[in-house]
Design a protein around this motif. Sequence first.
Motif, PDB file in Angstrom:
ATOM      1  N   ASP A   1      -3.759   4.114  21.481  1.00 44.13           N
ATOM      2  CA  ASP A   1      -4.439   2.924  20.990  1.00 44.13           C
ATOM      3  C   ASP A   1      -5.088   2.158  22.127  1.00 44.13           C
ATOM      4  OD1 ASP A   1      -3.726   3.405  18.390  1.00 44.13           O
ATOM      5  OD2 ASP A   1      -1.870   2.251  18.526  1.00 44.13           O
ATOM      6  N   THR A   2      -6.090   1.403  21.822  1.00 41.47           N
ATOM      7  CA  THR A   2      -6.748   0.572  22.819  1.00 41.47           C
ATOM      8  C   THR A   2      -6.091  -0.789  22.852  1.00 41.47           C
ATOM      9  OG1 THR A   2      -8.325  -0.194  21.169  1.00 41.47           O
ATOM     10  CG2 THR A   2      -8.940   1.748  22.439  1.00 41.47           C
ATOM     11  N   GLU A   3      -6.423  -1.584  23.886  1.00 35.21           N
ATOM     12  CA  GLU A   3      -5.757  -2.862  24.087  1.00 35.21           C
ATOM     13  C   GLU A   3      -5.940  -3.813  22.917  1.00 35.21           C
ATOM     14  OE1 GLU A   3      -6.862  -4.554  27.764  1.00 35.21           O
ATOM     15  OE2 GLU A   3      -5.991  -2.959  28.973  1.00 35.21           O
ATOM     16  N   ASP A   4      -7.097  -3.785  22.277  1.00 38.73           N
ATOM     17  CA  ASP A   4      -7.334  -4.727  21.191  1.00 38.73           C
ATOM     18  C   ASP A   4      -6.585  -4.357  19.926  1.00 38.73           C
ATOM     19  OD1 ASP A   4      -8.863  -2.484  20.772  1.00 38.73           O
ATOM     20  OD2 ASP A   4     -10.503  -3.592  19.824  1.00 38.73           O
ATOM     21  N   GLN A   5      -5.984  -3.158  19.873  1.00 38.86           N
ATOM     22  CA  GLN A   5      -5.242  -2.733  18.696  1.00 38.86           C
ATOM     23  C   GLN A   5      -3.757  -3.040  18.811  1.00 38.86           C
ATOM     24  OE1 GLN A   5      -6.709   1.368  18.873  1.00 38.86           O
ATOM     25  NE2 GLN A   5      -7.496   1.088  16.805  1.00 38.86           N
ATOM     26  N   ASN A   6      -3.223  -3.131  19.991  1.00 38.89           N
ATOM     27  CA  ASN A   6      -1.800  -3.364  20.162  1.00 38.89           C
ATOM     28  C   ASN A   6      -1.563  -4.264  21.370  1.00 38.89           C
ATOM     29  OD1 ASN A   6       1.033  -3.027  20.850  1.00 38.89           O
ATOM     30  ND2 ASN A   6       1.021  -1.373  19.348  1.00 38.89           N
TER      31      ASN A   6
ATOM     32  N   VAL B   1      -1.661  -4.492  26.888  1.00 31.25           N
ATOM     33  CA  VAL B   1      -2.132  -5.314  28.003  1.00 31.25           C
ATOM     34  C   VAL B   1      -1.280  -5.069  29.245  1.00 31.25           C
ATOM     35  CG1 VAL B   1      -2.980  -7.084  26.428  1.00 31.25           C
ATOM     36  CG2 VAL B   1      -0.690  -7.329  27.430  1.00 31.25           C
ATOM     37  N   LEU B   2      -0.152  -4.386  29.081  1.00 35.37           N
ATOM     38  CA  LEU B   2       0.744  -4.143  30.206  1.00 35.37           C
ATOM     39  C   LEU B   2       0.271  -2.966  31.054  1.00 35.37           C
ATOM     40  CD1 LEU B   2       4.196  -4.490  28.385  1.00 35.37           C
ATOM     41  CD2 LEU B   2       2.832  -6.273  29.502  1.00 35.37           C
ATOM     42  N   SER B   3       0.594  -3.039  32.344  1.00 31.41           N
ATOM     43  CA  SER B   3       0.278  -1.936  33.246  1.00 31.41           C
ATOM     44  C   SER B   3       1.236  -0.768  33.004  1.00 31.41           C
ATOM     45  CB  SER B   3       0.404  -2.395  34.699  1.00 31.41           C
ATOM     46  OG  SER B   3       1.770  -2.648  35.014  1.00 31.41           O
ATOM     47  N   LYS B   4       0.927   0.379  33.596  1.00 25.90           N
ATOM     48  CA  LYS B   4       1.779   1.556  33.454  1.00 25.90           C
ATOM     49  C   LYS B   4       3.187   1.258  33.952  1.00 25.90           C
ATOM     50  CE  LYS B   4       2.227   6.403  34.826  1.00 25.90           C
ATOM     51  NZ  LYS B   4       1.609   7.533  35.599  1.00 25.90           N
TER      52      LYS B   4
END
Length: 217
Positions: free
Chosen positions: A146-151, A155-158
């Motif tokens: 998923d992309t950031e805007d979906q979940n 927004v967290l780094s690896k």
Amino acid sequence: MDKCKVVLADDHAILTQGTSSLLSEHDDIELVGTASDGEQLHKLVQELHPDILISDITMPGKSIFDISNDIKRKGLNTKVIIFTMHESPDYVYKALNSHISGYLTKNSVKNELIDAINSIKEGKEYYSQPISQIIVKGFKSRNHQDTEDQNPINVLSKREKEVLTLLIEGLNSRQIAEKLFLSERTVSNHRANMLQKCKVNNTVELVRLYLDNVNKW
């Protein structure tokens, strides 16, 4: 000290007796009612307002998931622990999205149910090791989908996701530091950054944010 009032639900009388016996060994726990089907359980919760409800999944009548959602909808303070033989990911994810505070398998060690009750009394959540593994597997397998805007978790780094994964497994900062070969201070900084990025106040809310979005992964 006020006793923790517990309602127990299972349609197998022998298992109910065994769990009741375990609970009776602890002076700070009071078993106030038992049920063998969903309708009876729902009625007991409405009448007794227990602190904790311990229930199997596959009982006749009203679903424990529906009961848990009803508890949340009505603003009751009852916390729900699933205590079952079922380890299907479908059940686990459904539980996580039904405001469940704990999920244990019936092959857990004897006192793990008591550990779960004590953790939940303190405002935490509790998942036995097999259930934690299912949650973490879902976390990892959907990590790249998923992309950031979906979940919001994306927004967290690896590295922050690695720390969060270990938090979900129940490790503390010292244990995470040892496992990831980091300093404990670095782990603490990662935890603080995650709270800020995800706009939550504490680790419990952070884990809940993940659990609330696990079905989107």
